[in-house]
Design a protein around this motif. Structure first.
Motif, PDB file in Angstrom:
ATOM      1  N   ALA A  62       0.665  39.256 -27.178  1.00  0.00           N
ATOM      2  CA  ALA A  62       0.452  38.799 -25.796  1.00  0.00           C
ATOM      3  C   ALA A  62       1.606  37.914 -25.320  1.00  0.00           C
ATOM      4  O   ALA A  62       1.948  37.922 -24.135  1.00  0.00           O
ATOM      5  CB  ALA A  62      -0.861  38.036 -25.704  1.00  0.00           C
ATOM      6  N   GLY A  63       2.179  37.134 -26.243  1.00  0.00           N
ATOM      7  CA  GLY A  63       3.227  36.219 -25.790  1.00  0.00           C
ATOM      8  C   GLY A  63       4.024  35.604 -26.926  1.00  0.00           C
ATOM      9  O   GLY A  63       3.580  35.579 -28.077  1.00  0.00           O
ATOM     10  N   ILE A  64       5.217  35.155 -26.562  1.00  0.00           N
ATOM     11  CA  ILE A  64       6.039  34.353 -27.478  1.00  0.00           C
ATOM     12  C   ILE A  64       6.103  32.960 -26.853  1.00  0.00           C
ATOM     13  O   ILE A  64       6.556  32.809 -25.712  1.00  0.00           O
ATOM     14  CB  ILE A  64       7.456  34.936 -27.623  1.00  0.00           C
ATOM     15  N   LEU A  65       5.598  31.979 -27.601  1.00  0.00           N
ATOM     16  CA  LEU A  65       5.542  30.598 -27.095  1.00  0.00           C
ATOM     17  C   LEU A  65       6.646  29.805 -27.781  1.00  0.00           C
ATOM     18  O   LEU A  65       6.687  29.712 -29.013  1.00  0.00           O
ATOM     19  CB  LEU A  65       4.165  30.008 -27.428  1.00  0.00           C
ATOM     20  N   VAL A  66       7.541  29.254 -26.973  1.00  0.00           N
ATOM     21  CA  VAL A  66       8.716  28.628 -27.572  1.00  0.00           C
ATOM     22  C   VAL A  66       8.988  27.276 -26.910  1.00  0.00           C
ATOM     23  O   VAL A  66       8.817  27.120 -25.695  1.00  0.00           O
ATOM     24  CB  VAL A  66       9.913  29.627 -27.468  1.00  0.00           C
ATOM     25  N   SER A  67       9.353  26.285 -27.724  1.00  0.00           N
ATOM     26  CA  SER A  67       9.702  24.966 -27.175  1.00  0.00           C
ATOM     27  C   SER A  67      11.095  25.026 -26.556  1.00  0.00           C
ATOM     28  O   SER A  67      11.902  25.873 -26.922  1.00  0.00           O
ATOM     29  CB  SER A  67       9.746  23.906 -28.278  1.00  0.00           C
ATOM     30  N   ALA A  68      11.368  24.074 -25.680  1.00  0.00           N
ATOM     31  CA  ALA A  68      12.675  24.029 -25.010  1.00  0.00           C
ATOM     32  C   ALA A  68      13.808  23.916 -26.027  1.00  0.00           C
ATOM     33  O   ALA A  68      14.870  24.503 -25.864  1.00  0.00           O
ATOM     34  CB  ALA A  68      12.707  22.846 -24.056  1.00  0.00           C
ATOM     35  N   PHE A  69      13.595  23.124 -27.054  1.00  0.00           N
ATOM     36  CA  PHE A  69      14.500  23.080 -28.215  1.00  0.00           C
ATOM     37  C   PHE A  69      13.637  22.667 -29.391  1.00  0.00           C
ATOM     38  O   PHE A  69      12.461  22.325 -29.219  1.00  0.00           O
ATOM     39  CB  PHE A  69      15.689  22.125 -27.997  1.00  0.00           C
ATOM     40  N   ARG A  70      14.196  22.746 -30.593  1.00  0.00           N
ATOM     41  CA  ARG A  70      13.368  22.393 -31.748  1.00  0.00           C
ATOM     42  C   ARG A  70      13.275  20.875 -31.839  1.00  0.00           C
ATOM     43  O   ARG A  70      14.258  20.207 -32.171  1.00  0.00           O
ATOM     44  CB  ARG A  70      13.966  22.975 -33.041  1.00  0.00           C
ATOM     45  N   HIS A  71      12.093  20.363 -31.493  1.00  0.00           N
ATOM     46  CA  HIS A  71      11.931  18.909 -31.508  1.00  0.00           C
ATOM     47  C   HIS A  71      10.748  18.497 -32.382  1.00  0.00           C
ATOM     48  O   HIS A  71       9.982  17.588 -32.046  1.00  0.00           O
ATOM     49  CB  HIS A  71      11.828  18.337 -30.087  1.00  0.00           C
ATOM     50  N   ASP A  72      10.607  19.188 -33.524  1.00  0.00           N
ATOM     51  CA  ASP A  72       9.551  18.825 -34.475  1.00  0.00           C
ATOM     52  C   ASP A  72       9.822  17.409 -35.002  1.00  0.00           C
ATOM     53  O   ASP A  72      10.975  17.012 -35.133  1.00  0.00           O
ATOM     54  CB  ASP A  72       9.541  19.783 -35.678  1.00  0.00           C
ATOM     55  N   THR A  73       8.747  16.697 -35.334  1.00  0.00           N
ATOM     56  CA  THR A  73       8.949  15.355 -35.889  1.00  0.00           C
ATOM     57  C   THR A  73       9.525  15.441 -37.304  1.00  0.00           C
ATOM     58  O   THR A  73       9.366  16.450 -37.992  1.00  0.00           O
ATOM     59  CB  THR A  73       7.609  14.582 -35.972  1.00  0.00           C
ATOM     60  N   ARG A  74      10.201  14.392 -37.712  1.00  0.00           N
ATOM     61  CA  ARG A  74      10.677  14.171 -39.088  1.00  0.00           C
ATOM     62  C   ARG A  74      11.825  15.067 -39.527  1.00  0.00           C
ATOM     63  O   ARG A  74      12.233  15.024 -40.676  1.00  0.00           O
ATOM     64  CB  ARG A  74       9.530  14.309 -40.111  1.00  0.00           C
ATOM     65  N   VAL A  75      12.311  15.941 -38.664  1.00  0.00           N
ATOM     66  CA  VAL A  75      13.465  16.782 -39.027  1.00  0.00           C
ATOM     67  C   VAL A  75      14.508  16.721 -37.908  1.00  0.00           C
ATOM     68  O   VAL A  75      14.206  16.281 -36.798  1.00  0.00           O
ATOM     69  CB  VAL A  75      13.071  18.258 -39.285  1.00  0.00           C
ATOM     70  N   ASP A  76      15.720  17.188 -38.241  1.00  0.00           N
ATOM     71  CA  ASP A  76      16.763  17.212 -37.218  1.00  0.00           C
ATOM     72  C   ASP A  76      16.340  18.108 -36.060  1.00  0.00           C
ATOM     73  O   ASP A  76      15.722  19.162 -36.269  1.00  0.00           O
ATOM     74  CB  ASP A  76      18.061  17.769 -37.814  1.00  0.00           C
ATOM     75  N   GLN A  77      16.714  17.706 -34.859  1.00  0.00           N
ATOM     76  CA  GLN A  77      16.441  18.558 -33.702  1.00  0.00           C
ATOM     77  C   GLN A  77      17.483  19.677 -33.641  1.00  0.00           C
ATOM     78  O   GLN A  77      18.596  19.524 -34.121  1.00  0.00           O
ATOM     79  CB  GLN A  77      16.495  17.717 -32.430  1.00  0.00           C
ATOM     80  N   GLU A  78      17.090  20.797 -33.040  1.00  0.00           N
ATOM     81  CA  GLU A  78      18.020  21.931 -32.905  1.00  0.00           C
ATOM     82  C   GLU A  78      17.950  22.456 -31.491  1.00  0.00           C
ATOM     83  O   GLU A  78      16.867  22.814 -31.022  1.00  0.00           O
ATOM     84  CB  GLU A  78      17.561  23.085 -33.809  1.00  0.00           C
TER      85      GLU A  78
ATOM     86  N   GLU B 269       6.765  43.920 -23.712  1.00  0.00           N
ATOM     87  CA  GLU B 269       5.961  43.600 -22.510  1.00  0.00           C
ATOM     88  C   GLU B 269       4.979  42.467 -22.779  1.00  0.00           C
ATOM     89  O   GLU B 269       3.823  42.488 -22.352  1.00  0.00           O
ATOM     90  CB  GLU B 269       5.263  44.855 -21.979  1.00  0.00           C
ATOM     91  N   ALA B 270       5.461  41.485 -23.540  1.00  0.00           N
ATOM     92  CA  ALA B 270       4.686  40.261 -23.792  1.00  0.00           C
ATOM     93  C   ALA B 270       5.298  39.142 -22.942  1.00  0.00           C
ATOM     94  O   ALA B 270       6.420  39.271 -22.444  1.00  0.00           O
ATOM     95  CB  ALA B 270       4.760  39.912 -25.278  1.00  0.00           C
ATOM     96  N   ALA B 271       4.551  38.040 -22.797  1.00  0.00           N
ATOM     97  CA  ALA B 271       5.046  36.942 -21.962  1.00  0.00           C
ATOM     98  C   ALA B 271       5.978  36.032 -22.748  1.00  0.00           C
ATOM     99  O   ALA B 271       5.684  35.686 -23.896  1.00  0.00           O
ATOM    100  CB  ALA B 271       3.861  36.123 -21.455  1.00  0.00           C
ATOM    101  N   LEU B 272       7.090  35.657 -22.136  1.00  0.00           N
ATOM    102  CA  LEU B 272       7.901  34.580 -22.702  1.00  0.00           C
ATOM    103  C   LEU B 272       7.370  33.284 -22.088  1.00  0.00           C
ATOM    104  O   LEU B 272       7.505  33.060 -20.880  1.00  0.00           O
ATOM    105  CB  LEU B 272       9.376  34.781 -22.357  1.00  0.00           C
ATOM    106  N   ILE B 273       6.761  32.471 -22.949  1.00  0.00           N
ATOM    107  CA  ILE B 273       6.171  31.198 -22.482  1.00  0.00           C
ATOM    108  C   ILE B 273       7.062  30.058 -22.962  1.00  0.00           C
ATOM    109  O   ILE B 273       7.268  29.894 -24.168  1.00  0.00           O
ATOM    110  CB  ILE B 273       4.756  30.987 -23.065  1.00  0.00           C
ATOM    111  N   LEU B 274       7.587  29.277 -22.027  1.00  0.00           N
ATOM    112  CA  LEU B 274       8.411  28.123 -22.403  1.00  0.00           C
ATOM    113  C   LEU B 274       7.554  26.863 -22.341  1.00  0.00           C
ATOM    114  O   LEU B 274       7.001  26.534 -21.286  1.00  0.00           O
ATOM    115  CB  LEU B 274       9.603  27.996 -21.439  1.00  0.00           C
ATOM    116  N   ASP B 275       7.440  26.188 -23.474  1.00  0.00           N
ATOM    117  CA  ASP B 275       6.737  24.904 -23.501  1.00  0.00           C
ATOM    118  C   ASP B 275       7.748  23.815 -23.154  1.00  0.00           C
ATOM    119  O   ASP B 275       8.480  23.332 -24.013  1.00  0.00           O
ATOM    120  CB  ASP B 275       6.103  24.667 -24.879  1.00  0.00           C
TER     121      ASP B 275
END
Ligand SMILES: Cc1ncc(COP(=O)(O)O)c(C=O)c1O
Length: 414
Positions: free
Chosen positions: A197-213, A231-237
């Motif tokens: 149904a969709g690919i949900l992706v953060s604006a950049f990799r901002h997980d806690t405790r690790v380097d951002q990407e 034909e799935a949704a690209l969802i930007l968090d």
């Protein structure tokens, strides 16, 4: 006044409030704002804030580099935003339907966000990411959502990072990939056949405790292409990064337009508001899903959001945050190199993450932050931080005095 000679007073009132809270609030505090995960010395309770400055209940003042974990983008108690909020409150806030501010705000967002043909509003980032997932499923009639391992998308049962209180079924339709790894995304997508149904992706990799990407341009392009192909949704968090990287959306500089975007945090400069924006082809699906909340149509938060966006445009706030973010990053790099300390500064400069080499338990990071805190600067040892438009060059100079003390403490402990 916060300054180079500033030394934090004892947290006496803070500790007495914590003792009261322990009796009537489970664990004393819940969620990301509990200081139990932070080293001793962080205040839990605050009494005042203005601009870039935060005051705790014991009267300690800090230059604030957490900004309420993101919402404060123009500075605490911004006068233009607060005035818009209060004026709207005097007219009408919550009623049996929205005020005209709903349309004003939707029009403004559609105006400034190239991938937005429509907008809906709610209160929290989790409302927005959850609605995006529902709209993607409603449009495609499919179940699976691809998400990056370790990414945070909110605190509902389908996405909360702790499993207590959830069931395996809550997330049985999630499949996982690694951020910036096209092969792992392809593998996750092909594992679900024609049920994506969709690919949900953060604006950049901002997980806690690790380097951002930051997203590599190839990765962002691949996400768009795979979403098109399947034909799935690209969802930007864009809940955390929204309005700090680009007012049109964080993937706008990459030339990638999401189908659906989730916004919150900075949208109302601290007033509670979130939004889903989307492309025309998702309009009908958005209309089909039943999402709502008693407080979602509060007009005062909408007026605040409207005023926030206009002010961000007017003062070119993102450039300001970038200039000061670079000043902070360059200053810390120089200080660390003088002291022979290996420090990793990652992510956009206006959302810095500072981690130390060979510091898996954050012993050095904690020492660095606690020392800075004692000198009147509020940093975080393992979560990305936030600059705001209210930070000034003087704030950065004062912050660098505190980071110098922090790095000297790290050098002495190493
Ligand atoms: C990227 C991201 N998505 C969603 C959320 C959830 O937002 P909220 O806490 O307002 O529900 C957050 C909150 O930190 C976030 O950072």
């Amino acid at each position: 006044m916060v300054g180079s000679s500033y030394i934090q007073k004892k947290l006496l009132r803070d500790h007495s409030l914590r003792a009261r809270a322990e009796k009537v609030i489970p664990g004393g505090m819940w969620g990301h704002m509990s200081v139990k995960a932070l080293p001793e010395g962080y205040p839990q309770y605050f009494s005042n804030a203005k601009g870039s400055c935060l005051t705790d209940v014991d009267g300690n003042k800090y230059i604030d580099f957490m900004c309420g974990y993101g919402p404060i983008i123009l500075g605490h108690k911004d006068e233009d935003v607060d005035t818009a909020f209060v004026e709207q409150l005097r007219e009408i806030d919550l009623a049996n339907g929205p005020s005209e501010k709903l349309i004003d705000l939707a029009e403004l967002m559609v105006d400034i966000i190239p991938a937005a043909d429509w907008a809906m509003f709610s209160k929290n980032g989790t409302d927005a990411t959850t609605a995006c997932v529902m709209i993607a499923r409603s449009k495609t009639g499919r179940r699976k959502i691809a998400v990056a391992r370790g990414a945070y998308h909110g605190a509902a049962p389908w996405c909360t990072p702790r499993l207590a209180g959830t069931t395996p079924e809550d997330r049985s339709h999630l499949v996982y990939f690694n951020y910036n790894d096209i092969n792992s995304l392809e593998a996750a997508v092909s594992s679900v056949g024609d049920d994506l149904a969709g690919i949900l992706v953060s604006a950049f990799r901002h997980d806690t405790r690790v380097d951002q990407e930051l997203p590599s341009p190839n990765f962002a392009r691949a996400v768009r292409e795979i979403a098109n192909r399947t034909e799935a949704a690209l969802i930007l968090d864009d809940v955390r990064a929204g309005f700090r990287i680009n007012l049109g959306g964080s993937w706008e500089p990459l030339g990638i337009h999401p189908d659906l975007s989730a916004w919150s945090k900075a949208l109302g400069n601290g007033f509670p508001i979130a939004s889903v924006t989307g492309k025309d082809v998702y309009r009908n699906a958005a209309q089909q899903v039943f999402v709502t909340g008693s407080f979602w149509c509060g007009a005062a938060a909408m007026a605040a959001a409207h005023a926030t966006i206009l002010k961000l445009i007017r003062m070119d706030a993102i450039s300001h945050m970038e200039i000061l973010g670079n000043m902070l990053r360059d200053g810390i790099r120089e200080q660390a190199s003088q002291l022979g300390i290996k420090v990793r500064q990652t992510g956009p400069v206006q959302m810095p993450q500072i981690l130390f080499h060979e510091d898996p338990e954050f012993r050095l990071g904690n020492l660095f932050c606690i020392t800075a805190l004692k000198h009147g600067v509020y940093l975080h040892p393992w979560h990305n931080m936030f600059l705001s438009a209210a930070h000034s060059e003087t704030d950065i100079e004062l912050a660098l005095t505190a980071t110098q003390h922090g790095l000297e403490a790290v050098a002495a402990a190493n």
